[in-house]
Write a protein that holds these residues in place. Structure first.
Motif, PDB file in Angstrom:
ATOM      1  N   PRO A   1      15.260  19.236  45.191  1.00  0.00           N
ATOM      2  CA  PRO A   1      13.979  19.467  45.877  1.00  0.00           C
ATOM      3  C   PRO A   1      13.166  20.534  45.134  1.00  0.00           C
ATOM      4  N   GLN A   2      11.987  20.151  44.675  1.00  0.00           N
ATOM      5  CA  GLN A   2      11.261  20.962  43.711  1.00  0.00           C
ATOM      6  C   GLN A   2      10.719  22.267  44.283  1.00  0.00           C
ATOM      7  N   ARG A   3      10.196  22.248  45.478  1.00  0.00           N
ATOM      8  CA  ARG A   3       9.674  23.508  46.006  1.00  0.00           C
ATOM      9  C   ARG A   3      10.802  24.522  46.193  1.00  0.00           C
ATOM     10  N   ALA A   4      11.960  24.054  46.611  1.00  0.00           N
ATOM     11  CA  ALA A   4      13.105  24.957  46.773  1.00  0.00           C
ATOM     12  C   ALA A   4      13.523  25.544  45.427  1.00  0.00           C
ATOM     13  N   VAL A   5      13.555  24.697  44.398  1.00  0.00           N
ATOM     14  CA  VAL A   5      13.910  25.164  43.052  1.00  0.00           C
ATOM     15  C   VAL A   5      12.883  26.185  42.557  1.00  0.00           C
ATOM     16  N   GLN A   6      11.622  25.846  42.693  1.00  0.00           N
ATOM     17  CA  GLN A   6      10.579  26.704  42.136  1.00  0.00           C
ATOM     18  C   GLN A   6      10.490  28.043  42.850  1.00  0.00           C
ATOM     19  N   TRP A   7      10.639  28.040  44.139  1.00  0.00           N
ATOM     20  CA  TRP A   7      10.546  29.303  44.859  1.00  0.00           C
ATOM     21  C   TRP A   7      11.797  30.158  44.660  1.00  0.00           C
ATOM     22  N   THR A   8      12.937  29.512  44.409  1.00  0.00           N
ATOM     23  CA  THR A   8      14.133  30.290  44.052  1.00  0.00           C
ATOM     24  C   THR A   8      13.915  30.995  42.723  1.00  0.00           C
ATOM     25  N   LYS A   9      13.365  30.264  41.743  1.00  0.00           N
ATOM     26  CA  LYS A   9      13.051  30.900  40.453  1.00  0.00           C
ATOM     27  C   LYS A   9      12.064  32.037  40.642  1.00  0.00           C
ATOM     28  N   ARG A  10      11.017  31.804  41.452  1.00  0.00           N
ATOM     29  CA  ARG A  10       9.999  32.836  41.655  1.00  0.00           C
ATOM     30  C   ARG A  10      10.627  34.108  42.206  1.00  0.00           C
ATOM     31  N   CYS A  11      11.521  33.970  43.166  1.00  0.00           N
ATOM     32  CA  CYS A  11      12.168  35.146  43.752  1.00  0.00           C
ATOM     33  C   CYS A  11      13.088  35.837  42.750  1.00  0.00           C
ATOM     34  N   LEU A  12      13.879  35.066  42.021  1.00  0.00           N
ATOM     35  CA  LEU A  12      14.784  35.663  41.043  1.00  0.00           C
ATOM     36  C   LEU A  12      14.029  36.449  39.979  1.00  0.00           C
ATOM     37  N   ASN A  13      12.870  35.972  39.575  1.00  0.00           N
ATOM     38  CA  ASN A  13      12.140  36.637  38.505  1.00  0.00           C
ATOM     39  C   ASN A  13      11.522  37.960  38.938  1.00  0.00           C
ATOM     40  N   HIS A  14      11.579  38.273  40.233  1.00  0.00           N
ATOM     41  CA  HIS A  14      11.145  39.607  40.646  1.00  0.00           C
ATOM     42  C   HIS A  14      12.073  40.687  40.073  1.00  0.00           C
ATOM     43  N   TRP A  15      13.308  40.342  39.745  1.00  0.00           N
ATOM     44  CA  TRP A  15      14.171  41.306  39.049  1.00  0.00           C
ATOM     45  C   TRP A  15      13.535  41.727  37.731  1.00  0.00           C
ATOM     46  N   LEU A  16      12.987  40.774  37.000  1.00  0.00           N
ATOM     47  CA  LEU A  16      12.339  41.098  35.729  1.00  0.00           C
ATOM     48  C   LEU A  16      10.958  41.722  35.940  1.00  0.00           C
ATOM     49  N   ARG A  17      10.236  41.248  36.931  1.00  0.00           N
ATOM     50  CA  ARG A  17       8.898  41.809  37.167  1.00  0.00           C
ATOM     51  C   ARG A  17       8.971  43.306  37.484  1.00  0.00           C
ATOM     52  N   GLN A  18      10.049  43.749  38.112  1.00  0.00           N
ATOM     53  CA  GLN A  18      10.199  45.177  38.378  1.00  0.00           C
ATOM     54  C   GLN A  18      10.215  46.006  37.094  1.00  0.00           C
ATOM     55  N   ALA A  19      10.637  45.370  36.006  1.00  0.00           N
ATOM     56  CA  ALA A  19      10.727  46.062  34.721  1.00  0.00           C
ATOM     57  C   ALA A  19       9.481  45.867  33.867  1.00  0.00           C
ATOM     58  N   ALA A  20       8.421  45.300  34.428  1.00  0.00           N
ATOM     59  CA  ALA A  20       7.210  45.042  33.649  1.00  0.00           C
ATOM     60  C   ALA A  20       6.645  46.294  32.977  1.00  0.00           C
ATOM     61  N   PRO A  21       6.628  47.469  33.624  1.00  0.00           N
ATOM     62  CA  PRO A  21       6.116  48.659  32.922  1.00  0.00           C
ATOM     63  C   PRO A  21       6.908  48.996  31.665  1.00  0.00           C
ATOM     64  N   ILE A  22       8.203  48.682  31.659  1.00  0.00           N
ATOM     65  CA  ILE A  22       9.027  48.937  30.480  1.00  0.00           C
ATOM     66  C   ILE A  22       8.573  48.041  29.331  1.00  0.00           C
ATOM     67  N   LEU A  23       8.319  46.768  29.618  1.00  0.00           N
ATOM     68  CA  LEU A  23       7.847  45.857  28.575  1.00  0.00           C
ATOM     69  C   LEU A  23       6.501  46.311  28.034  1.00  0.00           C
ATOM     70  N   ASP A  24       5.565  46.640  28.927  1.00  0.00           N
ATOM     71  CA  ASP A  24       4.243  47.067  28.475  1.00  0.00           C
ATOM     72  C   ASP A  24       4.337  48.290  27.568  1.00  0.00           C
ATOM     73  N   LEU A  25       5.179  49.249  27.935  1.00  0.00           N
ATOM     74  CA  LEU A  25       5.330  50.459  27.133  1.00  0.00           C
ATOM     75  C   LEU A  25       5.931  50.135  25.767  1.00  0.00           C
ATOM     76  N   SER A  26       6.933  49.276  25.731  1.00  0.00           N
ATOM     77  CA  SER A  26       7.572  48.948  24.454  1.00  0.00           C
ATOM     78  C   SER A  26       6.607  48.235  23.512  1.00  0.00           C
ATOM     79  N   VAL A  27       5.760  47.359  24.061  1.00  0.00           N
ATOM     80  CA  VAL A  27       4.769  46.679  23.234  1.00  0.00           C
ATOM     81  C   VAL A  27       3.763  47.686  22.672  1.00  0.00           C
ATOM     82  N   ALA A  28       3.371  48.661  23.482  1.00  0.00           N
ATOM     83  CA  ALA A  28       2.445  49.690  23.009  1.00  0.00           C
ATOM     84  C   ALA A  28       3.066  50.527  21.899  1.00  0.00           C
ATOM     85  N   TYR A  29       4.322  50.916  22.063  1.00  0.00           N
ATOM     86  CA  TYR A  29       4.985  51.710  21.032  1.00  0.00           C
ATOM     87  C   TYR A  29       5.169  50.908  19.743  1.00  0.00           C
ATOM     88  N   GLU A  30       5.513  49.621  19.881  1.00  0.00           N
ATOM     89  CA  GLU A  30       5.632  48.790  18.677  1.00  0.00           C
ATOM     90  C   GLU A  30       4.299  48.759  17.929  1.00  0.00           C
TER      91      GLU A  30
END
Length: 265
Positions: free
Chosen positions: A208-237
């Motif tokens: 079921p696609q909506r269930a799959v997609q919303w599960t992915k959306r929720c799981l990716n909040h683990w990575l979204r929490q680290a978004a400031p780290i990515l932005d900073l690393s790109v700036a330093y590079e």
């Protein structure tokens, strides 16, 4: 972009809404020139609006997945702030466009992967790597901070001690080691890689696609929490591209010699 506008990506529709995307610059080990960098950011927006696509599998043509940026293009950016800023924005768009796409992405890492290629491979929701494929985040070897994805992803995937070990040394990992430390989802013999990826994509595409997609959306909040780290690393590079170490690192790599970094003299 429309599918026919992509120069270095090939598309093959499979049953049940599976789309196979192949990075197609095999004569350069699928190194990402400026055009391909843009395409690796834009393709996720294209598939997002395609109602026929449920799951994406991405792999590389020939013997590599994608060895990262074409360093001949990178040399031209040294000391030039505008192209460096554009490069950083593309790096962010690749990762964020993949994270914000609710449709699952599977990477079939068939050979060497580094730089932007490794960012695509490991930002995928499920990563399957060939046993002998070798990967590295080699930014420090050319004198710049790790800025594509790794400081955001690797500590969450394999833990901070292993992330520091491999990102500070830029050592190579093969597929077996990448799976052992938890950096990838699965490791397979090369002969089984694509069948495994396509079978898994088909299984997910029939759920079921909506269930799959919303599960992915929720799981990716683990990575979204680290978004400031990515932005900073790109700036330093980007700042590092203004420094002598980056000039020496890139020139040494292209000349196939050991670098003599000014900061270590």
């Amino acid at each position: 972009m429309r599918y026919e506008e992509f120069q270095f990506l090939k598309f093959d529709r499979r049953p049940n809404g599976v789309l196979l995307v192949t990075i197609n610059r095999p004569e350069k080990l699928n190194a990402a020139n400026n055009v391909l960098h843009h395409e690796l950011a834009e393709v996720w927006l294209t598939v997002k609006t395609d109602p026929e696509v449920r799951v994406i599998v991405i792999t590389g043509a020939g013997r590599a997945f994608c060895v990262g940026g074409d360093l001949n293009d990178e040399v031209a950016k040294l000391g030039n702030i505008d192209p460096v800023i554009e490069m950083g924005e593309l790096a962010l768009r690749i990762v964020y466009n993949m994270l914000h796409l609710d449709k699952p992405i599977i990477s079939a890492i068939n050979g060497p992967a580094a730089g932007a290629g490794l960012a695509v491979a490991l930002t995928a929701d499920i990563s399957i790597i060939a046993e002998d494929a070798r990967i590295t985040d080699a930014h420090v070897n050319i004198g710049v901070a790790s800025g594509d994805h790794a400081v955001m992803h690797w500590p969450l995937y394999c833990g901070l001690p292993k992330a520091k070990l491999y990102l500070l040394t830029a050592d190579l990992l093969d597929g077996r080691e990448a799976e052992r430390i938890g950096l990838v989802s699965m490791c397979k013999p090369l002969s089984e890689l694509m069948d495994t990826a396509m079978d898994l994509a088909d299984r997910i595409a029939r759920k079921p696609q909506r269930a799959v997609q919303w599960t992915k959306r929720c799981l990716n909040h683990w990575l979204r929490q680290a978004a400031p780290i990515l932005d900073l690393s790109v700036a330093y590079e980007g700042l590092n591209f203004m420094e002598p170490d980056a000039k020496e690192g890139l020139e040494a790599f292209l000349q196939k010699r050991q670098p003599n970094f000014p900061s270590t003299r």
